[in-house]
Design a protein around this motif. Structure first.
Motif, PDB file in Angstrom:
ATOM      1  N   ARG A  90       0.845  -1.207   0.000  1.00 15.04           N
ATOM      2  CA  ARG A  90       0.000   0.000   0.000  1.00 15.04           C
ATOM      3  C   ARG A  90       0.878   1.253   0.000  1.00 15.04           C
ATOM      4  O   ARG A  90       0.650   2.198  -0.752  1.00 15.04           O
ATOM      5  CB  ARG A  90      -0.942   0.010   1.189  1.00 15.04           C
ATOM      6  CG  ARG A  90      -1.906   1.195   1.163  1.00 15.04           C
ATOM      7  CD  ARG A  90      -2.888   1.218   2.299  1.00 15.04           C
ATOM      8  NE  ARG A  90      -3.385  -0.105   2.612  1.00 15.04           N
ATOM      9  CZ  ARG A  90      -3.636  -0.538   3.840  1.00 15.04           C
ATOM     10  NH1 ARG A  90      -3.453   0.256   4.874  1.00 15.04           N
ATOM     11  NH2 ARG A  90      -4.090  -1.739   4.050  1.00 15.04           N
ATOM     12  N   ARG A  91       1.898   1.240   0.841  1.00 16.33           N
ATOM     13  CA  ARG A  91       2.821   2.385   0.918  1.00 16.33           C
ATOM     14  C   ARG A  91       3.543   2.606  -0.414  1.00 16.33           C
ATOM     15  O   ARG A  91       3.635   3.730  -0.912  1.00 16.33           O
ATOM     16  CB  ARG A  91       3.842   2.143   2.035  1.00 16.33           C
ATOM     17  CG  ARG A  91       4.908   3.218   2.147  1.00 16.33           C
ATOM     18  CD  ARG A  91       5.942   2.878   3.214  1.00 16.33           C
ATOM     19  NE  ARG A  91       6.591   1.592   3.059  1.00 16.33           N
ATOM     20  CZ  ARG A  91       7.603   1.343   2.233  1.00 16.33           C
ATOM     21  NH1 ARG A  91       8.075   2.292   1.457  1.00 16.33           N
ATOM     22  NH2 ARG A  91       8.143   0.132   2.185  1.00 16.33           N
ATOM     23  N   LEU A  92       4.040   1.532  -1.028  1.00 18.04           N
ATOM     24  CA  LEU A  92       4.759   1.649  -2.287  1.00 18.04           C
ATOM     25  C   LEU A  92       3.854   2.111  -3.429  1.00 18.04           C
ATOM     26  O   LEU A  92       4.278   2.888  -4.292  1.00 18.04           O
ATOM     27  CB  LEU A  92       5.423   0.318  -2.645  1.00 18.04           C
ATOM     28  CG  LEU A  92       6.606  -0.057  -1.751  1.00 18.04           C
ATOM     29  CD1 LEU A  92       7.014  -1.501  -2.003  1.00 18.04           C
ATOM     30  CD2 LEU A  92       7.773   0.891  -1.981  1.00 18.04           C
ATOM     31  N   ILE A  93       2.619   1.662  -3.435  1.00 20.87           N
ATOM     32  CA  ILE A  93       1.658   2.118  -4.450  1.00 20.87           C
ATOM     33  C   ILE A  93       1.444   3.617  -4.313  1.00 20.87           C
ATOM     34  O   ILE A  93       1.464   4.356  -5.306  1.00 20.87           O
ATOM     35  CB  ILE A  93       0.330   1.340  -4.327  1.00 20.87           C
ATOM     36  CG1 ILE A  93       0.531  -0.113  -4.761  1.00 20.87           C
ATOM     37  CG2 ILE A  93      -0.775   2.009  -5.145  1.00 20.87           C
ATOM     38  CD1 ILE A  93      -0.620  -1.036  -4.402  1.00 20.87           C
ATOM     39  N   GLU A  94       1.259   4.086  -3.088  1.00 16.63           N
ATOM     40  CA  GLU A  94       1.055   5.519  -2.853  1.00 16.63           C
ATOM     41  C   GLU A  94       2.305   6.325  -3.182  1.00 16.63           C
ATOM     42  O   GLU A  94       2.219   7.374  -3.824  1.00 16.63           O
ATOM     43  CB  GLU A  94       0.624   5.761  -1.408  1.00 16.63           C
ATOM     44  CG  GLU A  94      -0.763   5.248  -1.117  1.00 16.63           C
ATOM     45  CD  GLU A  94      -1.132   5.297   0.357  1.00 16.63           C
ATOM     46  OE1 GLU A  94      -0.299   5.729   1.196  1.00 16.63           O
ATOM     47  OE2 GLU A  94      -2.257   4.883   0.686  1.00 16.63           O
ATOM     48  N   GLU A  95       3.483   5.865  -2.761  1.00 16.34           N
ATOM     49  CA  GLU A  95       4.728   6.576  -3.027  1.00 16.34           C
ATOM     50  C   GLU A  95       5.001   6.725  -4.517  1.00 16.34           C
ATOM     51  O   GLU A  95       5.594   7.706  -4.953  1.00 16.34           O
ATOM     52  CB  GLU A  95       5.915   5.863  -2.381  1.00 16.34           C
ATOM     53  CG  GLU A  95       6.000   6.027  -0.887  1.00 16.34           C
ATOM     54  CD  GLU A  95       7.149   5.235  -0.273  1.00 16.34           C
ATOM     55  OE1 GLU A  95       7.937   4.594  -1.020  1.00 16.34           O
ATOM     56  OE2 GLU A  95       7.268   5.254   0.967  1.00 16.34           O
ATOM     57  N   VAL A  98      -2.963   0.380 -10.030  1.00 14.67           N
ATOM     58  CA  VAL A  98      -2.714  -0.851  -9.284  1.00 14.67           C
ATOM     59  C   VAL A  98      -3.756  -0.994  -8.182  1.00 14.67           C
ATOM     60  O   VAL A  98      -3.991  -0.067  -7.414  1.00 14.67           O
ATOM     61  CB  VAL A  98      -1.291  -0.851  -8.663  1.00 14.67           C
ATOM     62  CG1 VAL A  98      -1.075  -2.095  -7.832  1.00 14.67           C
ATOM     63  CG2 VAL A  98      -0.231  -0.731  -9.745  1.00 14.67           C
ATOM     64  N   SER A  99      -4.378  -2.155  -8.119  1.00 11.06           N
ATOM     65  CA  SER A  99      -5.363  -2.464  -7.088  1.00 11.06           C
ATOM     66  C   SER A  99      -4.758  -3.482  -6.127  1.00 11.06           C
ATOM     67  O   SER A  99      -4.098  -4.429  -6.548  1.00 11.06           O
ATOM     68  CB  SER A  99      -6.616  -3.044  -7.753  1.00 11.06           C
ATOM     69  OG  SER A  99      -7.528  -3.488  -6.800  1.00 11.06           O
ATOM     70  N   LEU A 100      -4.983  -3.276  -4.829  1.00  4.44           N
ATOM     71  CA  LEU A 100      -4.418  -4.150  -3.812  1.00  4.44           C
ATOM     72  C   LEU A 100      -5.543  -4.881  -3.095  1.00  4.44           C
ATOM     73  O   LEU A 100      -6.464  -4.252  -2.580  1.00  4.44           O
ATOM     74  CB  LEU A 100      -3.599  -3.324  -2.818  1.00  4.44           C
ATOM     75  CG  LEU A 100      -2.897  -4.053  -1.696  1.00  4.44           C
ATOM     76  CD1 LEU A 100      -1.873  -5.044  -2.251  1.00  4.44           C
ATOM     77  CD2 LEU A 100      -2.201  -3.044  -0.777  1.00  4.44           C
ATOM     78  N   ASN A 101      -5.461  -6.214  -3.068  1.00  5.86           N
ATOM     79  CA  ASN A 101      -6.474  -7.042  -2.421  1.00  5.86           C
ATOM     80  C   ASN A 101      -5.816  -8.030  -1.465  1.00  5.86           C
ATOM     81  O   ASN A 101      -4.658  -8.376  -1.625  1.00  5.86           O
ATOM     82  CB  ASN A 101      -7.263  -7.853  -3.454  1.00  5.86           C
ATOM     83  CG  ASN A 101      -8.017  -6.984  -4.422  1.00  5.86           C
ATOM     84  OD1 ASN A 101      -8.511  -5.922  -4.078  1.00  5.86           O
ATOM     85  ND2 ASN A 101      -8.086  -7.433  -5.663  1.00  5.86           N
ATOM     86  N   TYR A 114       7.949  -6.961 -10.183  1.00  9.74           N
ATOM     87  CA  TYR A 114       6.643  -7.409 -10.641  1.00  9.74           C
ATOM     88  C   TYR A 114       5.686  -6.270 -11.001  1.00  9.74           C
ATOM     89  O   TYR A 114       4.795  -6.467 -11.809  1.00  9.74           O
ATOM     90  CB  TYR A 114       5.972  -8.276  -9.581  1.00  9.74           C
ATOM     91  CG  TYR A 114       6.555  -9.666  -9.495  1.00  9.74           C
ATOM     92  CD1 TYR A 114       6.060 -10.714 -10.267  1.00  9.74           C
ATOM     93  CD2 TYR A 114       7.610  -9.928  -8.642  1.00  9.74           C
ATOM     94  CE1 TYR A 114       6.593 -11.978 -10.188  1.00  9.74           C
ATOM     95  CE2 TYR A 114       8.152 -11.198  -8.543  1.00  9.74           C
ATOM     96  CZ  TYR A 114       7.650 -12.214  -9.323  1.00  9.74           C
ATOM     97  OH  TYR A 114       8.183 -13.476  -9.250  1.00  9.74           O
ATOM     98  N   VAL A 115       5.859  -5.107 -10.379  1.00 12.54           N
ATOM     99  CA  VAL A 115       4.904  -4.012 -10.618  1.00 12.54           C
ATOM    100  C   VAL A 115       5.510  -2.914 -11.476  1.00 12.54           C
ATOM    101  O   VAL A 115       4.991  -2.617 -12.554  1.00 12.54           O
ATOM    102  CB  VAL A 115       4.392  -3.434  -9.275  1.00 12.54           C
ATOM    103  CG1 VAL A 115       3.427  -2.281  -9.512  1.00 12.54           C
ATOM    104  CG2 VAL A 115       3.705  -4.521  -8.450  1.00 12.54           C
ATOM    105  N   LEU A 116       6.593  -2.306 -11.025  1.00  9.40           N
ATOM    106  CA  LEU A 116       7.145  -1.162 -11.751  1.00  9.40           C
ATOM    107  C   LEU A 116       7.596  -1.529 -13.152  1.00  9.40           C
ATOM    108  O   LEU A 116       7.453  -0.746 -14.075  1.00  9.40           O
ATOM    109  CB  LEU A 116       8.273  -0.524 -10.958  1.00  9.40           C
ATOM    110  CG  LEU A 116       7.871   0.145  -9.635  1.00  9.40           C
ATOM    111  CD1 LEU A 116       9.089   0.740  -8.954  1.00  9.40           C
ATOM    112  CD2 LEU A 116       6.799   1.198  -9.864  1.00  9.40           C
TER     113      LEU A 116
END
Length: 83
Positions: free
Chosen positions: A23-28, A35-38, A75-77
């Protein structure tokens, strides 16, 4: 992209750390719109020491608070980029 963190009974506290870290990395990285976090209950028995996480269609079971930023980058960036 959807990130799905599996929270099981035995690793619940570690999984919550990983969830908060993502959650922190998505916001930063300002990826809230991309990106959705579940969180999902884990019913399997995973042999790795880490937390099982699915990134879109990719799955890994070695995520921990210690390697969270590297995994997020891989995996994300690399998939959605950063803003």
């Amino acid at each position: 992209m959807v990130i799905e963190v599996y929270i099981g009974k035995s690793l619940r506290l570690k999984a919550l750390e990983v969830l908060k870290g993502f959650r922190r990395l998505i916001e930063e990285n300002h990826l809230e719109n991309r990106v959705s976090l579940n969180a999902s209950l884990c019913v399997g028995d995973f042999g790795q020491a880490g937390i099982p996480v699915r990134f879109g269609g990719k799955f890994t079971d070695y995520v921990s608070a210690e390697n969270l930023e590297n995994v997020f980058g891989e995996y994300v960036l690399q998939t959605v980029g950063s803003c």
